[in-house]
Design an enzyme around this catalytic site. Structure first.
Site, PDB file in Angstrom:
ATOM      1  CD  GLU A 134      -3.083  -0.859   2.221  1.00 28.34           C
ATOM      2  OE1 GLU A 134      -2.865  -0.059   3.154  1.00 28.34           O
ATOM      3  OE2 GLU A 134      -4.093  -1.571   2.159  1.00 28.34           O
TER       4      GLU A 134
ATOM      5  CD  GLN B  77      -9.634   1.672 -20.261  1.00 31.74           C
ATOM      6  OE1 GLN B  77     -10.611   1.136 -19.784  1.00 31.74           O
ATOM      7  NE2 GLN B  77      -8.399   1.359 -19.884  1.00 31.74           N
TER       8      GLN B  77
ATOM      9  CE  LYS C 173      -4.765   5.586 -34.684  1.00 27.44           C
ATOM     10  NZ  LYS C 173      -3.963   6.134 -33.584  1.00 27.44           N
TER      11      LYS C 173
ATOM     12  NE  ARG D 275      -5.188   2.144 -31.380  1.00 29.03           N
ATOM     13  CZ  ARG D 275      -3.871   2.140 -31.178  1.00 29.03           C
ATOM     14  NH1 ARG D 275      -3.231   0.998 -31.016  1.00 29.03           N
ATOM     15  NH2 ARG D 275      -3.188   3.274 -31.154  1.00 29.03           N
TER      16      ARG D 275
HETATM   17  C1  R5P Z   1      -5.268   7.706 -30.476  1.00 27.63           C
HETATM   18  O1  R5P Z   1      -6.133   7.972 -31.319  1.00 27.63           O
HETATM   19  C2  R5P Z   1      -4.207   8.681 -30.115  1.00 27.63           C
HETATM   20  O2  R5P Z   1      -4.411   9.894 -30.735  1.00 27.63           O
HETATM   21  C3  R5P Z   1      -2.828   8.153 -30.464  1.00 27.63           C
HETATM   22  O3  R5P Z   1      -2.748   8.051 -31.877  1.00 27.63           O
HETATM   23  C4  R5P Z   1      -2.590   6.817 -29.862  1.00 27.63           C
HETATM   24  O4  R5P Z   1      -2.843   6.868 -28.493  1.00 27.63           O
HETATM   25  C5  R5P Z   1      -1.171   6.367 -30.114  1.00 27.63           C
HETATM   26  O5  R5P Z   1      -1.020   5.089 -29.596  1.00 27.63           O
HETATM   27  P1  R5P Z   1       0.166   4.146 -30.052  1.00 27.63           P
HETATM   28  O6  R5P Z   1       1.441   4.906 -29.878  1.00 27.63           O
HETATM   29  O7  R5P Z   1       0.061   2.982 -29.095  1.00 27.63           O
HETATM   30  O8  R5P Z   1      -0.096   3.734 -31.443  1.00 27.63           O
END
Ligand code: R5P
Length: 284
Positions: free
Chosen positions: A37, A92, A186, A188
């Site tokens: 703790e 989150q 992008k 993911r």
């Molecule tokens: C997410 O949309 C954020 O803008 C960053 O692109 C993201 O947190 C980058 O994460 P990582 O370096 O793990 O790809």
């Protein structure tokens, strides 16, 4: 009178803010009991207004912040202002599946119970500010990211790796004073598996500054750099507000061939060249 109290991970920024505001800095102590703790304390705090500066980069940092908020209140603080230079769990911001928590809301509620006012620097989504009670203030630090860039960028392009960060790239370009802006798309697939679809901007022989709010695992940036290298880019500079740079991110990015990585002191790393202290001070 005001005294600044720092979380263990934000000592450089807390000191810079104390200098900026010309207020005193308490000596916080960070201890751990044998059972694991934590006990964070501010034994020399004795003032009526506390500004606590603590990036919640880990679960320990979250706990430490709650303890420091309580400690200064115990010591007589009538007003507690909490600065979250980096808000952990901020990404989150929704329940991703049935049964999932909205973690950003859960931590915001906990922090709100001990603070009269909360400020956070460049949150991933500004909507997370509404999870705090009262609503937190978002401090925009993106304009400072141009400070360490070289003056001699060759026909520069300021690029964001996804549409969500284009405003940030534009802000950096505006602060630099010259250059084109564009963004990639992008997708993911997992925490570390990111697919980048480039735009048709011509980068051959040009210097590119890729700007994002956070570099976490470095997957987004390394994929973006790979796409740029295939297109004969000149030098590639990476810049971000929050240089989380978890795990092997720095190695991944160095191997990708980047010229330099810049970030701010919201998270204390060797590349935290830019201080957000002046941006925070404007709101206090
Ligand atoms: C997410 O949309 C954020 O803008 C960053 O692109 C993201 O947190 C980058 O994460 P990582 O370096 O793990 O790809």
């Amino acid at each position: 009178m005001t005294t600044i109290v720092s979380g263990a991970d934000s000592q450089t920024l807390a000191a810079a803010l104390a200098r900026e505001l010309d207020v005193s800095l308490a000596t916080a102590e960070y201890n751990r009991f044998p059972d694991g703790e934590l006990l964070a304390a501010a034994p020399d705090f004795d003032d009526d207004r506390a500004i606590i500066v603590a990036s919640t980069v880990s679960s320990d940092a979250h706990m430490e912040l709650l303890q420091l908020q309580d400690a200064v209140r115990e010591a007589g603080a009538e007003e507690v202002v909490t600065i979250l230079p980096y808000m952990g769990y901020g990404r989150q911001d929704k329940a991703f599946e049935a049964g999932h928590p909205i973690s950003a809301r859960a931590v915001a509620r906990a922090i709100s119970t001990g603070a009269d006012r909360v400020l956070t620097v460049t949150p991933h989504e500004e909507a997370v500010c509404e999870f705090f009670e009262p609503t937190a203030t978002a401090v925009d630090a993106a304009g400072r990211l141009a400070e360490p860039l070289p003056d001699d960028l060759e026909d520069p392009v300021f690029l964001s790796p996804d549409a969500g960060a284009i405003e940030l790239a534009e802000t950096v370009r505006d602060a630099y004073g010259d250059g084109e802006t564009d963004y990639f798309e992008k997708k993911r697939h997992s925490g570390t598996d990111v697919e980048i679809t480039p735009s048709d901007v011509d980068v051959a022989g040009r210097d590119v500054v890729v700007a994002d709010d956070i570099i976490a695992t470095g997957s987004t940036m390394s994929e973006s750099v790979a796409v740029l290298q295939e297109r004969g880019v000149g030098r590639v500079f990476l810049t971000c507000v929050h240089p989380l740079l978890a795990d092997n991110a720095v190695t991944k990015l160095s191997r990708a061939g980047v010229e330099a990585i810049y970030g701010t002191d919201t998270i204390e790393r060797p590349m935290s060249d830019v201080s957000v202290a002046p941006s925070i001070a404007e709101h206090l």
